[in-house]
Design a protein around this motif. Sequence first.
Motif, mmCIF file in Angstrom:
data_model
loop_
_atom_site.group_PDB
_atom_site.id
_atom_site.type_symbol
_atom_site.label_atom_id
_atom_site.label_comp_id
_atom_site.label_asym_id
_atom_site.label_seq_id
_atom_site.Cartn_x
_atom_site.Cartn_y
_atom_site.Cartn_z
ATOM 1 N N UNK A 135 63.529 5.564 63.154
ATOM 2 C CA UNK A 135 63.299 7.009 63.316
ATOM 3 C C UNK A 135 63.078 7.326 64.798
ATOM 4 N N UNK A 136 62.334 6.454 65.485
ATOM 5 C CA UNK A 136 62.105 6.708 66.917
ATOM 6 C C UNK A 136 63.399 6.532 67.711
ATOM 7 N N UNK A 137 64.240 5.616 67.273
ATOM 8 C CA UNK A 137 65.564 5.495 67.916
ATOM 9 C C UNK A 137 66.312 6.815 67.786
ATOM 10 N N UNK A 185 64.965 9.416 69.947
ATOM 11 C CA UNK A 185 65.285 9.212 71.376
ATOM 12 C C UNK A 185 66.662 9.789 71.729
ATOM 13 N N UNK A 186 67.571 9.839 70.727
ATOM 14 C CA UNK A 186 68.887 10.439 70.995
ATOM 15 C C UNK A 186 68.814 11.963 71.051
ATOM 16 N N UNK A 187 67.753 12.516 70.435
ATOM 17 C CA UNK A 187 67.680 13.973 70.293
ATOM 18 C C UNK A 187 66.748 14.612 71.308
ATOM 19 N N UNK A 188 66.170 13.790 72.175
ATOM 20 C CA UNK A 188 65.212 14.326 73.151
ATOM 21 C C UNK A 188 65.621 13.882 74.553
ATOM 22 N N UNK A 189 64.952 14.441 75.524
ATOM 23 C CA UNK A 189 65.263 14.046 76.905
ATOM 24 C C UNK A 189 63.983 13.783 77.681
ATOM 25 N N UNK A 190 64.139 13.333 78.923
ATOM 26 C CA UNK A 190 63.016 13.163 79.853
ATOM 27 C C UNK A 190 61.929 12.260 79.306
ATOM 28 N N UNK A 191 60.686 12.733 79.530
ATOM 29 C CA UNK A 191 59.497 11.960 79.145
ATOM 30 C C UNK A 191 59.474 11.653 77.641
ATOM 31 N N UNK A 221 61.964 11.376 75.565
ATOM 32 C CA UNK A 221 62.958 10.345 75.227
ATOM 33 C C UNK A 221 62.380 8.942 75.518
ATOM 34 N N UNK A 222 61.761 8.837 76.701
ATOM 35 C CA UNK A 222 61.196 7.536 77.093
ATOM 36 C C UNK A 222 60.134 7.077 76.097
ATOM 37 N N UNK A 223 59.286 8.053 75.694
ATOM 38 C CA UNK A 223 58.218 7.711 74.731
ATOM 39 C C UNK A 223 58.818 7.257 73.409
ATOM 40 N N UNK A 224 59.834 7.996 72.946
ATOM 41 C CA UNK A 224 60.459 7.630 71.657
ATOM 42 C C UNK A 224 61.057 6.233 71.758
ATOM 43 N N UNK A 266 60.025 2.991 69.594
ATOM 44 C CA UNK A 266 61.045 2.247 68.826
ATOM 45 C C UNK A 266 60.975 0.758 69.145
ATOM 46 N N UNK A 267 60.523 0.442 70.375
ATOM 47 C CA UNK A 267 60.453 -0.974 70.776
ATOM 48 C C UNK A 267 59.119 -1.610 70.393
#
Length: 543
Positions: free
Chosen positions: A269-271, A274-280, A282-285, A289-290
């Motif tokens: 879900x976090x992956x 991360x495709x649907x967000x940007x900037x900070x 995206x990095x957090x997502x 995910x990791x």
Amino acid sequence: MSMSPRPPIPSFIPESAPFTLEQRTWLNGLFAGLFGLEAGATPLSSAEVAKLIPGLVDAAAAPSTAPAEADDGAPWHDPAMALAERMKLAEGKALPRRFMAAMAQQDCGQCGYNCKDYADALFVKSEKRLNLCVPGGKETSRMLKSLYQEIDGIPAAAAVPAQAQSKPAPAVAPGRSRDNPVYATFLSRRRLNKPGSEKETWHIDIDLADSGLDYVVGDSFGIFPANHSDLVGAVLAALHAPADFPIGGRTLREELTDGVSLSPAPDMLFHLISYLTGGERKLKAKRLAAGDDPDGDATALDVLAALYKFSGIRPDPEAFIESLEPLQPRLYSISSSPKSDPGRVSLTVDAVRYEVAKRMRFGVCSTFLGGRVSPGDKLRVYVQRAQHFALPDDPQKPIIMIGPGTGIAPFRAFLQERQATKAPGRNWLFFGHQRSAYDFFYQDEFLAMRAAGLLTRLTLAWSRDDKEKVYVQHRMREVGRDFWSWLNDGAHVYVCGDALRMAKDVETALLDIIAEHGGCRPAEAAAFLAEMKAKGRYQTDVY
Ligand SMILES: Cc1cc2nc3c(=O)[nH]c(=O)nc-3n(C[C@H](O)[C@H](O)[C@H](O)COP(=O)(O)OP(=O)(O)OC[C@H]3O[C@@H](n4cnc5c(N)ncnc54)[C@H](O)[C@@H]3O)c2cc1C
Ligand SMILES: NC(=O)c1ccc[n+]([C@@H]2O[C@H](COP(=O)([O-])OP(=O)(O)OC[C@H]3O[C@@H](n4cnc5c(N)ncnc54)[C@H](OP(=O)(O)O)[C@@H]3O)[C@@H](O)[C@H]2O)c1
């Protein structure tokens, strides 16, 4: 030029396996290459060989892979040990062993296997699902994913035989496995705690009449739950998606209700986020995910909390559903005997409710049974046969049962069975819970059994009646001399309930009793207990 001597090929194939010397030598060579192991490595069992080369060994004839067998080569087989420590102990071992170390080590059967067999099945790819270990949660499935990548890194020359890779799952009768459930009818629930208790534990009755199911005492019952409709509604609102959005012949609401798990939020879900967000964001997502925890809130993130955290995203509903884990069935120890209550099954279920980040969270299945199903509703169910949890074959044998909290469940069933079969063996029950006034489950039944002489001894431990906690293992120590005398008389000992703390503490108390009253050293007490386990005289059903 002198040549260094060729190292001996280690022996993986047991002498007892049905091979000629030539076949054994060839297979030892194959496995040496396959696992990249050194001489002196733990030999494979016949059952492992059977799994890897089903054409050569009749799997049905191979000895069963009992937990005891997993124990002797698996020092990580301890549910209280952290994953990192388990993986360290398994370092350098064959891949199936490392797969096993990644499991939660409870042998709870929830995945449909014990830990070792699930590991073996993943290794030979007869099982592809990496997310079945519910008690291991995300950290187990992450580790399995990473280990899984190593399978194909095994040198091609030593690849797993093709027929082992594509071995189909064995056909199972309807209702005998999580992969083939049937329908049964919910009859009723009744609260087992009296008003004032901090616990919410339910006695549940289910009608098996039309299900074709039967069971024996010691078995567990699997139930496919549904998510709470309020939670489903909140997820739909956070997604801004229509409830009737079609997904593979079903609606989005239906998928969210009984198709997918809404807790905890999976890496996928976090992956997706991360495709649907940007900037900070995206990095957090990506970090979530990791497996990182950038804001220190990762453990609080169920699916809804993840959607709130990354509010405003509009994932495609189908991709969103794809990113979630399937909703898994839950197991419950059966608390009735079919001889006492034919055509029905009873369960003893503790309703899991707790608050995180100012929102109530509900255990999906325990609150489904404890509140959301109604009499007459159909449930998707199956019986999970107990592998190593059964009354002694000899009805004369004394039994000692230790089951605090919901751990009482199978022992109610055992006692009903011993009553129905007029088994002459003595019965001793240790039960414990928070408060005597509120949490004495099945009090009338047990007192009546004691009065009738069926329950030879009933020993109770109340943890919150006084300032000092009193647990079942404290009571065991107090009556250690009698406990030892029952052991000397051949008693079988059973433990059910919490795997993480209680089961370990009870085992420690038992070892101390053996050492003190048997007048032996700790190592001898350990050997005594190991022999009890090997003979099936010490059995556990822990979760
Ligand atoms: C062989 C076997 C027999 C079992 N027998 C029984 C039985 O007889 N009776 C019984 O009640 N259960 C039994 N269980 C446990 C049962 O299967 C479920 O795990 C249990 O009911 C919880 O499932 P759930 O779907 O309600 O909760 P889930 O939705 O799975 O939620 C449980 C999760 O919530 C989290 N959680 C729980 N409490 C808190 C808290 N206070 N704070 C933060 N997080 C928390 C934990 O991560 C926990 O894993 C058995 C399990 C096995 C494997
Ligand atoms: N997956 C889940 O969410 C879930 C759901 C239900 C049950 N479970 C597990 O199953 C277990 C059974 O739950 P339950 O509600 O029936 O009862 P429980 O929470 O285990 O409590 C039963 C009794 O055991 C006591 N206890 C606590 N630690 C102990 C220890 N180390 N040794 C011996 N006794 C101890 C408790 O005392 P105190 O509480 O006063 O210390 C209480 O009196 C739980 O412990 C839990 O791990 C898990």
